[in-house]
Motif scaffolding. Structure first.
Motif, short mmCIF file in Angstrom:
data_model
loop_
_atom_site.label_atom_id
_atom_site.label_comp_id
_atom_site.label_asym_id
_atom_site.label_seq_id
_atom_site.Cartn_x
_atom_site.Cartn_y
_atom_site.Cartn_z
N GLU A 103 -5.72 -8.50 -3.24
CA GLU A 103 -7.06 -9.02 -3.47
C GLU A 103 -8.03 -8.06 -4.05
OE1 GLU A 103 -7.97 -11.00 0.00
OE2 GLU A 103 -6.44 -12.64 -0.30
N ALA A 104 -7.88 -6.79 -3.41
CA ALA A 104 -8.94 -5.56 -3.63
C ALA A 104 -8.51 -5.09 -5.24
CB ALA A 104 -8.87 -4.56 -2.58
N GLY A 105 -7.15 -5.54 -5.75
CA GLY A 105 -6.92 -5.06 -7.10
C GLY A 105 -5.88 -4.20 -7.11
N ALA A 106 -5.09 -4.07 -6.21
CA ALA A 106 -3.90 -3.30 -6.37
C ALA A 106 -2.88 -3.91 -7.47
CB ALA A 106 -3.15 -3.17 -4.98
N ASP A 107 -2.51 -2.95 -8.19
CA ASP A 107 -1.58 -3.40 -9.48
C ASP A 107 -0.03 -3.58 -8.90
OD1 ASP A 107 -3.30 -2.77 -11.76
OD2 ASP A 107 -3.63 -1.29 -10.45
N PHE A 108 0.35 -3.09 -7.86
CA PHE A 108 1.58 -3.10 -7.31
C PHE A 108 1.58 -3.16 -5.86
CE2 PHE A 108 5.65 -0.86 -5.58
CZ PHE A 108 6.27 -1.45 -6.41
N ALA A 109 2.63 -3.90 -5.22
CA ALA A 109 2.85 -3.76 -3.85
C ALA A 109 4.27 -3.80 -3.44
CB ALA A 109 2.47 -5.33 -3.41
N GLY A 110 4.52 -2.68 -2.86
CA GLY A 110 5.96 -2.36 -2.39
C GLY A 110 6.31 -3.06 -1.31
N PRO A 111 7.91 -3.04 -1.08
CA PRO A 111 8.60 -3.85 -0.05
C PRO A 111 8.07 -2.73 1.39
CG PRO A 111 10.06 -2.70 -1.19
CD PRO A 111 8.79 -2.62 -2.12
N PRO A 112 8.52 -3.44 2.67
CA PRO A 112 8.82 -2.63 3.80
C PRO A 112 10.05 -1.90 3.51
CG PRO A 112 9.27 -5.09 4.09
CD PRO A 112 8.57 -4.83 2.85
N LEU A 113 10.39 -0.69 4.56
CA LEU A 113 11.72 -0.06 4.34
C LEU A 113 12.88 -0.84 4.49
CD1 LEU A 113 10.20 2.39 7.06
CD2 LEU A 113 10.34 2.92 4.35
N GLY A 114 12.89 -1.81 5.32
CA GLY A 114 14.36 -2.41 5.34
C GLY A 114 15.21 -1.55 5.84
N PRO A 115 16.74 -1.37 5.28
CA PRO A 115 17.66 -0.66 5.70
C PRO A 115 17.84 0.31 4.45
CG PRO A 115 18.93 -2.65 4.73
CD PRO A 115 17.21 -2.81 5.01
#
Length: 241
Positions: A209-221
């Protein structure tokens, strides 16, 4: 202050290693428990949860005791050394010891700056990054997240800020806006969480919402996380006595 019941004592590793219980916080979000189970399987451990999900660490220990095991290791699936690792997991260890007579070794949380490599894998070209975590009132926990953000920035050679979904410190959206105000055109929001869930979703939404261009996933395995879990599982650690 260290629990008076805890003291590091020298002990020899038996020929067969003690079984390890991977202790997670637990979540109402079914995605989180599913990821924890996948991590536990990949790490060769048994999953246990402090709340929201089954089984509890005590229930896992009961099954192991019935199978003839007299000792086990609790490995916290936690990224910061904060309340849950300092209070909840030692309490679970004491319950196992007192109710079952089982010796319990406590491993440290799995948070490590080496997990920065997991966060940056498959990341597109960006000018800056925000590394978000769940949040904690414990200053050393927030400092650890700041260290992870610093390593991420060094790996990518871009400015980096830490942020938190709850508690003290920048919110992810605030950090994104600060980096944009500093001239960054493409900002990535990376997420220092074990698994998806309410707080991780909140951090993702706030950053986007603040304008980030990419959102990465959590760490997982991830490879790095599984390597750390192997180290924690096999470490010579203090026994709760």
């Amino acid at each position: 202050m260290r629990d008076p019941l805890m003291r590091a004592v020298p002990h020899r590793r038996a020929e067969s290693a003690a079984p390890a219980v991977l202790v997670a916080h637990g979540s109402r979000d079914p995605r989180s428990a599913a990821v924890v189970h996948n991590i536990a399987i990949a790490a060769g451990m048994l999953p246990g949860f402090l709340g929201f999900n089954d089984p509890t660490p005590l229930a896992v220990a009961e099954s192991l005791a019935r199978a003839g095991h007299s000792r086990l290791t609790l490995v916290p699936l936690l990224l910061t050394d904060a309340y849950h690792s300092r209070v909840d997991i030692p309490e679970a260890a004491r319950s196992i010891r007192d109710e079952l007579g089982v010796d319990v070794s406590l491993a440290p949380p799995v948070g490590d700056t080496g997990l920065a490599h997991s966060l940056t894998r498959s990341l597109p070209s960006v000018d800056a990054v925000v590394v978000s975590a769940a949040g904690t009132s414990v200053e050393s926990g927030r400092a650890h997240v700041a260290d992870v953000a610093r390593v991420v920035g060094n790996l990518l050679e871009v400015p980096a800020l830490e942020a938190f979904a709850t508690g003290p410190g920048n919110r992810p959206g605030e950090a994104v806006r600060r980096l944009r105000a500093g001239g960054a055109r493409r900002v990535a929001a990376l997420h220092y969480f074990i698994a998806p869930g309410m707080l991780c979703d909140r951090a993702v939404e706030d950053a986007l919402e603040a304008g980030a261009d990419f959102a990465g996933p959590p760490l997982g395995p991830s490879t790095e996380l599984l390597r750390l879990l192997e180290d924690r599982k096999n470490a010579e650690v203090g026994v709760l006595v």
